[in-house]
Design a protein around this motif. Structure first.
Motif, PDB file in Angstrom:
ATOM      1  N   VAL A 146      32.212  55.332 -62.634  1.00 51.38           N
ATOM      2  CA  VAL A 146      31.613  55.776 -63.905  1.00 51.38           C
ATOM      3  C   VAL A 146      30.245  55.127 -64.166  1.00 51.38           C
ATOM      4  O   VAL A 146      29.934  54.070 -63.621  1.00 51.38           O
ATOM      5  N   TRP A 148      26.805  53.996 -66.917  1.00 57.59           N
ATOM      6  CA  TRP A 148      26.628  53.013 -67.990  1.00 57.59           C
ATOM      7  C   TRP A 148      26.362  53.636 -69.354  1.00 57.59           C
ATOM      8  O   TRP A 148      26.289  52.932 -70.356  1.00 57.59           O
ATOM      9  N   ASN A 149      26.174  54.938 -69.431  1.00 57.08           N
ATOM     10  CA  ASN A 149      25.746  55.491 -70.730  1.00 57.08           C
ATOM     11  C   ASN A 149      26.890  55.661 -71.736  1.00 57.08           C
ATOM     12  O   ASN A 149      26.713  55.464 -72.921  1.00 57.08           O
ATOM     13  N   LYS A 172      35.850  51.919 -61.099  1.00 55.17           N
ATOM     14  CA  LYS A 172      34.634  51.144 -60.780  1.00 55.17           C
ATOM     15  C   LYS A 172      33.602  51.420 -61.874  1.00 55.17           C
ATOM     16  O   LYS A 172      32.977  52.466 -61.910  1.00 55.17           O
ATOM     17  N   SER A 175      27.473  48.569 -63.044  1.00 48.97           N
ATOM     18  CA  SER A 175      27.233  47.124 -63.097  1.00 48.97           C
ATOM     19  C   SER A 175      26.589  46.678 -64.404  1.00 48.97           C
ATOM     20  O   SER A 175      26.775  45.542 -64.831  1.00 48.97           O
ATOM     21  N   GLY A 205      27.367  49.295 -56.808  1.00 50.78           N
ATOM     22  CA  GLY A 205      27.796  50.636 -56.404  1.00 50.78           C
ATOM     23  C   GLY A 205      27.659  50.868 -54.908  1.00 50.78           C
ATOM     24  O   GLY A 205      28.549  51.444 -54.273  1.00 50.78           O
ATOM     25  N   GLY A 225      27.661  60.311 -62.606  1.00 58.74           N
ATOM     26  CA  GLY A 225      26.435  59.546 -62.390  1.00 58.74           C
ATOM     27  C   GLY A 225      25.328  60.467 -61.910  1.00 58.74           C
ATOM     28  O   GLY A 225      25.342  61.678 -62.173  1.00 58.74           O
ATOM     29  N   GLU A 226      24.364  59.881 -61.197  1.00 54.87           N
ATOM     30  CA  GLU A 226      23.202  60.652 -60.764  1.00 54.87           C
ATOM     31  C   GLU A 226      23.567  61.639 -59.671  1.00 54.87           C
ATOM     32  O   GLU A 226      24.440  61.377 -58.840  1.00 54.87           O
ATOM     33  N   THR A 229      23.458  60.183 -56.144  1.00 57.25           N
ATOM     34  CA  THR A 229      24.622  59.332 -55.827  1.00 57.25           C
ATOM     35  C   THR A 229      25.839  60.227 -55.557  1.00 57.25           C
ATOM     36  O   THR A 229      26.633  59.961 -54.643  1.00 57.25           O
ATOM     37  N   GLU A 247      30.509  64.813 -62.036  1.00 56.06           N
ATOM     38  CA  GLU A 247      29.766  65.137 -63.266  1.00 56.06           C
ATOM     39  C   GLU A 247      28.412  64.475 -63.106  1.00 56.06           C
ATOM     40  O   GLU A 247      28.319  63.250 -63.103  1.00 56.06           O
ATOM     41  N   LEU A 248      27.357  65.290 -62.995  1.00 57.43           N
ATOM     42  CA  LEU A 248      26.066  64.723 -62.579  1.00 57.43           C
ATOM     43  C   LEU A 248      24.991  64.915 -63.662  1.00 57.43           C
ATOM     44  O   LEU A 248      25.311  64.965 -64.831  1.00 57.43           O
ATOM     45  N   CYS A 281      23.765  62.800 -70.339  1.00 57.47           N
ATOM     46  CA  CYS A 281      23.630  63.874 -69.347  1.00 57.47           C
ATOM     47  C   CYS A 281      23.500  65.235 -70.023  1.00 57.47           C
ATOM     48  O   CYS A 281      22.933  66.156 -69.461  1.00 57.47           O
ATOM     49  N   GLU A 381      15.172  65.148 -64.844  1.00 58.36           N
ATOM     50  CA  GLU A 381      15.978  64.470 -65.857  1.00 58.36           C
ATOM     51  C   GLU A 381      15.336  63.101 -66.134  1.00 58.36           C
ATOM     52  O   GLU A 381      15.187  62.283 -65.225  1.00 58.36           O
TER      53      GLU A 381
HETATM   54  P1  NDP Z   1      24.361  56.115 -60.832  1.00 58.19           P
HETATM   55  O1  NDP Z   1      24.647  57.291 -59.988  1.00 58.19           O
HETATM   56  O2  NDP Z   1      23.312  55.187 -60.396  1.00 58.19           O
HETATM   57  O3  NDP Z   1      25.663  55.214 -61.022  1.00 58.19           O
HETATM   58  C1  NDP Z   1      26.880  55.743 -61.427  1.00 58.19           C
HETATM   59  C2  NDP Z   1      27.988  54.904 -60.832  1.00 58.19           C
HETATM   60  O4  NDP Z   1      27.946  55.026 -59.418  1.00 58.19           O
HETATM   61  C3  NDP Z   1      27.875  53.427 -61.138  1.00 58.19           C
HETATM   62  O5  NDP Z   1      29.160  52.868 -61.271  1.00 58.19           O
HETATM   63  C4  NDP Z   1      27.194  52.889 -59.887  1.00 58.19           C
HETATM   64  O6  NDP Z   1      27.417  51.520 -59.654  1.00 58.19           O
HETATM   65  C5  NDP Z   1      27.852  53.737 -58.829  1.00 58.19           C
HETATM   66  N1  NDP Z   1      27.086  53.844 -57.592  1.00 58.19           N
HETATM   67  C6  NDP Z   1      25.767  53.606 -57.407  1.00 58.19           C
HETATM   68  N2  NDP Z   1      25.442  53.797 -56.108  1.00 58.19           N
HETATM   69  C7  NDP Z   1      26.580  54.166 -55.473  1.00 58.19           C
HETATM   70  C8  NDP Z   1      26.895  54.486 -54.124  1.00 58.19           C
HETATM   71  N3  NDP Z   1      25.971  54.476 -53.157  1.00 58.19           N
HETATM   72  N4  NDP Z   1      28.157  54.832 -53.820  1.00 58.19           N
HETATM   73  C9  NDP Z   1      29.116  54.845 -54.772  1.00 58.19           C
HETATM   74  N5  NDP Z   1      28.882  54.527 -56.062  1.00 58.19           N
HETATM   75  C10 NDP Z   1      27.628  54.200 -56.419  1.00 58.19           C
HETATM   76  O7  NDP Z   1      24.109  56.694 -62.269  1.00 58.19           O
HETATM   77  P2  NDP Z   1      23.776  55.881 -63.571  1.00 58.19           P
HETATM   78  O8  NDP Z   1      24.788  54.815 -63.800  1.00 58.19           O
HETATM   79  O9  NDP Z   1      22.360  55.508 -63.469  1.00 58.19           O
HETATM   80  O10 NDP Z   1      24.046  56.945 -64.703  1.00 58.19           O
HETATM   81  C11 NDP Z   1      23.087  57.825 -65.132  1.00 58.19           C
HETATM   82  C12 NDP Z   1      23.277  59.175 -64.491  1.00 58.19           C
HETATM   83  O11 NDP Z   1      24.593  59.668 -64.748  1.00 58.19           O
HETATM   84  C13 NDP Z   1      22.365  60.227 -65.049  1.00 58.19           C
HETATM   85  O12 NDP Z   1      21.775  60.948 -64.012  1.00 58.19           O
HETATM   86  C14 NDP Z   1      23.269  61.153 -65.865  1.00 58.19           C
HETATM   87  O13 NDP Z   1      22.847  62.438 -65.993  1.00 58.19           O
HETATM   88  C15 NDP Z   1      24.553  61.032 -65.157  1.00 58.19           C
HETATM   89  N6  NDP Z   1      25.642  61.294 -66.055  1.00 58.19           N
HETATM   90  C16 NDP Z   1      26.304  62.493 -65.977  1.00 58.19           C
HETATM   91  C17 NDP Z   1      27.303  62.820 -66.842  1.00 58.19           C
HETATM   92  C18 NDP Z   1      28.060  64.101 -66.720  1.00 58.19           C
HETATM   93  O14 NDP Z   1      29.136  64.187 -67.256  1.00 58.19           O
HETATM   94  N7  NDP Z   1      27.542  65.094 -66.044  1.00 58.19           N
HETATM   95  C19 NDP Z   1      27.719  61.895 -67.899  1.00 58.19           C
HETATM   96  C20 NDP Z   1      26.991  60.665 -67.890  1.00 58.19           C
HETATM   97  C21 NDP Z   1      25.986  60.404 -66.990  1.00 58.19           C
HETATM   98  P3  NDP Z   1      26.287  50.434 -60.057  1.00 58.19           P
HETATM   99  O15 NDP Z   1      26.146  50.519 -61.523  1.00 58.19           O
HETATM  100  O16 NDP Z   1      26.891  49.166 -59.589  1.00 58.19           O
HETATM  101  O17 NDP Z   1      25.041  50.798 -59.343  1.00 58.19           O
END
Ligand code: NDP
Length: 478
Positions: A146, A148-149, A172, A175, A205, A225-226, A229, A247-248, A281, A381
């Motif tokens: 998951v 951080w937002n 997970k 961070s 991550g 997340g992104e 990723t 969910e990106l 997001c 974004e």
């Molecule tokens: P990231 O993709 O950077 O991180 C998301 C999670 O993935 C964190 O727990 C992170 O850990 C982990 N991660 C990072 N790198 C890897 C890897 N190589 N392999 C596996 N896991 C990894 O996104 P953000 O945390 O920056 O969140 C913002 C993004 O999330 C935005 O793009 C947003 O649009 C999207 N988002 C989408 C939503 C949806 O429902 N569609 C809802 C909320 C956000 P660590 O923190 O340790 O790097």
């Protein structure tokens, strides 16, 4: 405060003995240090989850499993203030928002506790006589990664349906924001969920998340997340043919027609892009506005934006807190510079407040007028408090502009014309659309994206499909 890994019902240090600092974005101070998990810790957590997957949880009488999930909800409500304060100190979101989100965590566990006994197989009239029926079974170990937002809310969106289906999980958290996830792990234990069913691993991550995605003991990855990723995780998970749901990111449109109730539209729309300091997001970060009301919309929107109360998130009445980090704020500031350089007109915002707020990662909300689709601030974004406004003349043009994005998560539409609502909502390539409001997420309804915004639908009863296998059984009548 829970600061260690949560494995097999116990709070444990990382095997390396390492930890990392967790910061309060409101003033840059260190809140605490949290255990930095590594690959060996992932192995420990998955091992515990695999063992628990063959234990009592998956076989438990559904009514009993539901009772324990209801108990999680009750305990979260009992400790709502603790969850809210921890989330606010860790994310910088206003305390009132964190309280609402802690409430959603409890609601979410209640919803899926109620769903446990309503998720079942079916009988199917196949050719050839006999009886054909399906069973719903757990997938096994689910890794839930998951961002951080909305740390605790998104964790609950994944944990509650996964547990309702009888799976075991390794959560997970991001961070930046591990604290409420660790507390949730402990609360699940207190609610009577057996050891090893819920595990929480903190750490980078690229190490912990990647190891979970590739681990042969994990059968399902649910990631928020992104987009980049998500693509990486999908590739890593492919080797062991894991189920993946994603969910990106998003760059959601907010279409305003000339018959819209402009006052209501502006009142709601400022929050559809600026809530959570734009780190959402679903943020409607592209306003697509009919030429006839374009100037009026801008005047009203900018006036409303300037009234947003920015400040320390624990202070009463504050509507917008800091961004999550200096890095995220710098990234947003680069977009603001790019917007100006590409010729968009900055009407307000984009400044770092000084005085008492200088130490935190604050940024005033920005509105750009006269933007065009080719611009970076319209295509990418930003994940911060920045709105790009584009004018349109015809319904067809509005649809083209709305769909001119690699993303397709959410969207809003403002009009009083029902025929137009039907035409435009069908034409929009997004997973979630709100009409004459900005609300797009309901626990009871499916949520997820088209195009590069994701794969699969979370929330509602649909989410149960993500976390269960369907077994088909045919019994011959001879
Ligand atoms: P990231 O993709 O950077 O991180 C998301 C999670 O993935 C964190 O727990 C992170 O850990 C982990 N991660 C990072 N790198 C890897 C890897 N190589 N392999 C596996 N896991 C990894 O996104 P953000 O945390 O920056 O969140 C913002 C993004 O999330 C935005 O793009 C947003 O649009 C999207 N988002 C989408 C939503 C949806 O429902 N569609 C809802 C909320 C956000 P660590 O923190 O340790 O790097």
């Amino acid at each position: 405060m829970q600061t260690k890994l949560w494995i097999d019902g116990k709070s444990v240090d990382a095997l390396s003995g390492r930890s990392f600092p967790v910061v309060n974005p409101a003033d840059g101070s260190t809140l605490t240090n949290v255990a930095e998990g590594g690959v060996a810790d992932v192995d420990r957590a998955v091992e515990a989850a695999v063992k628990a997957a063959t234990g009592p949880w998956g076989k438990m009488n559904p009514r009993e499993r539901a009772r324990r999930l209801f108990e999680v909800a009750r305990l979260v409500r009992e400790r709502l203030e603790e969850f809210a304060l921890l989330e606010t100190r860790n994310t910088g979101k206003p305390l009132a928002d964190s309280r609402d989100e802690a409430g959603v965590v409890a609601d979410c566990f209640e919803f899926y506790a109620g769903a446990v006994s309503k998720h079942h197989g079916e009988t199917i009239p196949v050719a050839g006589g006999g009886l054909d029926f399906t069973l719903r079974e757990p997938v096994g170990v689910c890794a839930l990664i998951v961002p951080w937002n909305f740390p605790m809310m998104i964790a609950a969106w994944k944990m509650a349906p996964a547990l309702a289906c009888g799976n075991t999980v390794v959560l997970k958290p991001a961070s930046y924001t591990p604290l409420t996830a660790l507390l949730l792990g402990k609360v699940c234990s207190e609610a009577g969920i057996p050891d090893g069913v819920v595990n929480v691993i903190t750490g980078p991550g690229g190490v912990v998340g990647s190891a979970l995605a590739g681990h042969p003991g994990v059968r399902k990855i649910s990631f928020t997340g992104e987009t980049t990723t998500g693509a990486h995780i999908t590739k890593v998970a492919a080797d062991s043919i894991k189920r993946v749901s994603l969910e990106l990111g998003g760059k959601s449109p907010n279409i305003v027609f000339d018959d819209a109730d402009l006052d209501l539209c502006v009142e709601k729309s400022i929050w559809s892009v600026f809530s959570n300091t734009g780190q959402d997001c679903c943020a409607r970060s592209r306003a697509i506005v009919h030429r006839k009301v374009y100037d009026k919309f801008l005047d009203k929107f900018v006036a409303a934006t300037k009234k947003i109360v920015i400040g320390h998130p624990e202070k009463k009445g504050v509507q917008m807190g800091p961004m999550i980090s200096a890095k995220q704020r710098d990234s947003v500031c680069k977009y603001i510079d790019a917007g100006k350089a590409e010729g968009a007109k900055l009407l307000c915002g984009g400044a770092r407040p000084g005085g008492a707020l200088a130490k935190g990662y604050y940024l005033t909300p920005a509105v750009f007028a006269d933007t065009e689709t080719r611009m970076k601030i319209v295509q990418e974004e930003i994940f911060g408090p920045v709105l790009a406004v584009l004018p349109f003349k015809t319904e067809e043009e509005a649809i083209l502009l709305a769909n001119d994005s690699p993303y397709g998560l959410s969207g809003s539409l403002w009009t009083r014309d029902v025929g137009r609502v039907l035409r435009v909502t069908r034409a929009m390539k997004t997973g979630v659309i709100s009409v004459n409001t900005s609300t797009s997420v309901h626990l009871e309804a499916p949520f997820g994206g088209y195009k590069t915004s994701g794969l699969g639908r979370e929330l509602g009863l649909k989410a149960l499909d993500l976390y269960s296998e369907v077994k088909n059984v045919f019994i011959s009548n001879v």
